[in-house]
Motif scaffolding. Structure first.
Motif, PDB file in Angstrom:
ATOM      1  N   ARG A   2      13.622 -27.634 -75.409  1.00 24.44           N
ATOM      2  CA  ARG A   2      12.893 -26.690 -76.978  1.00 24.44           C
ATOM      3  C   ARG A   2      11.547 -26.056 -76.514  1.00 24.44           C
ATOM      4  O   ARG A   2      10.642 -26.610 -76.021  1.00 24.44           O
ATOM      5  CB  ARG A   2      12.533 -27.488 -78.043  1.00 24.44           C
ATOM      6  CG  ARG A   2      12.354 -27.200 -79.051  1.00 24.44           C
ATOM      7  CD  ARG A   2      12.454 -28.295 -80.383  1.00 24.44           C
ATOM      8  NE  ARG A   2      14.217 -29.209 -80.327  1.00 24.44           N
ATOM      9  CZ  ARG A   2      13.790 -30.568 -80.431  1.00 24.44           C
ATOM     10  NH1 ARG A   2      12.623 -30.332 -81.381  1.00 24.44           N
ATOM     11  NH2 ARG A   2      14.741 -31.277 -80.411  1.00 24.44           N
ATOM     12  N   GLY A   3      11.566 -24.580 -77.299  1.00 17.99           N
ATOM     13  CA  GLY A   3      10.589 -23.563 -77.286  1.00 17.99           C
ATOM     14  C   GLY A   3      10.634 -22.839 -76.017  1.00 17.99           C
ATOM     15  O   GLY A   3       9.730 -22.141 -76.207  1.00 17.99           O
ATOM     16  N   ASP A  20      15.011 -23.942 -80.716  1.00 24.00           N
ATOM     17  CA  ASP A  20      14.946 -22.329 -80.963  1.00 24.00           C
ATOM     18  C   ASP A  20      16.331 -21.587 -80.935  1.00 24.00           C
ATOM     19  O   ASP A  20      15.891 -20.792 -81.647  1.00 24.00           O
ATOM     20  CB  ASP A  20      12.787 -22.169 -80.231  1.00 24.00           C
ATOM     21  CG  ASP A  20      11.991 -22.980 -80.356  1.00 24.00           C
ATOM     22  OD1 ASP A  20      12.177 -23.327 -81.853  1.00 24.00           O
ATOM     23  OD2 ASP A  20      11.192 -23.048 -80.406  1.00 24.00           O
ATOM     24  N   GLU A  24      17.444 -19.268 -82.807  1.00 16.70           N
ATOM     25  CA  GLU A  24      17.004 -17.155 -82.714  1.00 16.70           C
ATOM     26  C   GLU A  24      18.579 -16.730 -82.542  1.00 16.70           C
ATOM     27  O   GLU A  24      19.306 -15.536 -82.785  1.00 16.70           O
ATOM     28  CB  GLU A  24      17.155 -17.191 -81.356  1.00 16.70           C
ATOM     29  CG  GLU A  24      16.957 -15.760 -80.882  1.00 16.70           C
ATOM     30  CD  GLU A  24      16.066 -15.794 -78.548  1.00 16.70           C
ATOM     31  OE1 GLU A  24      15.881 -14.465 -78.487  1.00 16.70           O
ATOM     32  OE2 GLU A  24      15.997 -17.109 -78.638  1.00 16.70           O
TER      33      GLU A  24
END
Length: 216
Positions: A2-3, A20, A24
């Motif tokens: 994640r990220g 994320d 998106e």
């Protein structure tokens, strides 16, 4: 993961827990209920990999908790834990749904060996799941006293193996036998009781060898 900036598609990102990336893609216009070329959806991926946070987000964005893949399996069919199953049920998932083969979530969970999940669904739908004897009878392709006797034999042998491993509770024994029967089915089944007895013996010995790291 994640990220991190990735180019993974929605289904991979959902299964990997990449919130994320999922956000998106959804915010860029990707349909939350879209299928990939195999009929898979992001909701199926999130449930299958126990990504509850991802699943919550998908549902908030209009995800259909009863969406079907190309075989008409809904996300309930890939729920392996009671926690995930309860979450889906609370969100309106239908435990009485039947897929393209007429199989319910309870029956599917039972076949996959996810017994706590199967029992949860069956308690709601009032389905009667196959017993251990039913499964053994199916493997040997017969019914009656012979299958019942063999069920007792399998149970006795398995009980001894489990005791050797230091875990003799009834639930562990039941799961062990069910796994053994399932493995025999996957190997093509057997023609008679003698073959099943040999298969049971072989698998019990394998279990003991694995438990004690004995030479094979």
């Amino acid at each position: 993961m994640r990220g991190q900036q990735t180019k993974d598609n929605l289904w991979i990102a959902a299964g990997d827990g990449q919130l994320d990336r999922v956000q998106e893609l959804i915010e860029s216009g990707v349909d939350v209920n879209s299928h990939d070329e195999y009929g898979y959806t992001a909701l199926h991926a999130a449930v299958s990999y126990n990504q509850k946070e991802i699943l919550e987000y998908l549902l908030e964005k209009g995800g259909n908790v009863n969406i079907e893949d190309f075989e008409k399996d809904t996300p309930l069919y890939v729920a392996e834990t009671v926690e995930m199953a309860r979450f889906l049920l609370d969100k309106g998932a239908d435990p009485k749904h039947k897929n393209a083969e007429g199989v319910t979530p309870a029956q599917n969970a039972h076949e996959e060996g996810w017994q706590p999940v199967a029992l949860l669904f069956a308690e709601i739908t009032k389905e009667e799941l196959p017993s251990l004897n039913d499964q053994i009878e199916q493997v040997i392709g017969s019914s009656g006293q012979g299958a019942n006797n063999l069920a007792v034999t399998a149970r006795t042998m398995s009980e001894e193996a489990i005791k050797e491993e230091g875990d003799g509770d009834d639930q562990a024994m039941e799961h062990y036998i069910e796994d053994m029967v399932r493995r025999i089915q996957e190997q093509g089944g057997v023609q008679n009781e003698e073959e099943l007895r040999e298969a049971v013996t072989k698998m019990v010995l394998e279990q003991l060898q694995n438990a004690f790291d004995l030479p094979k």
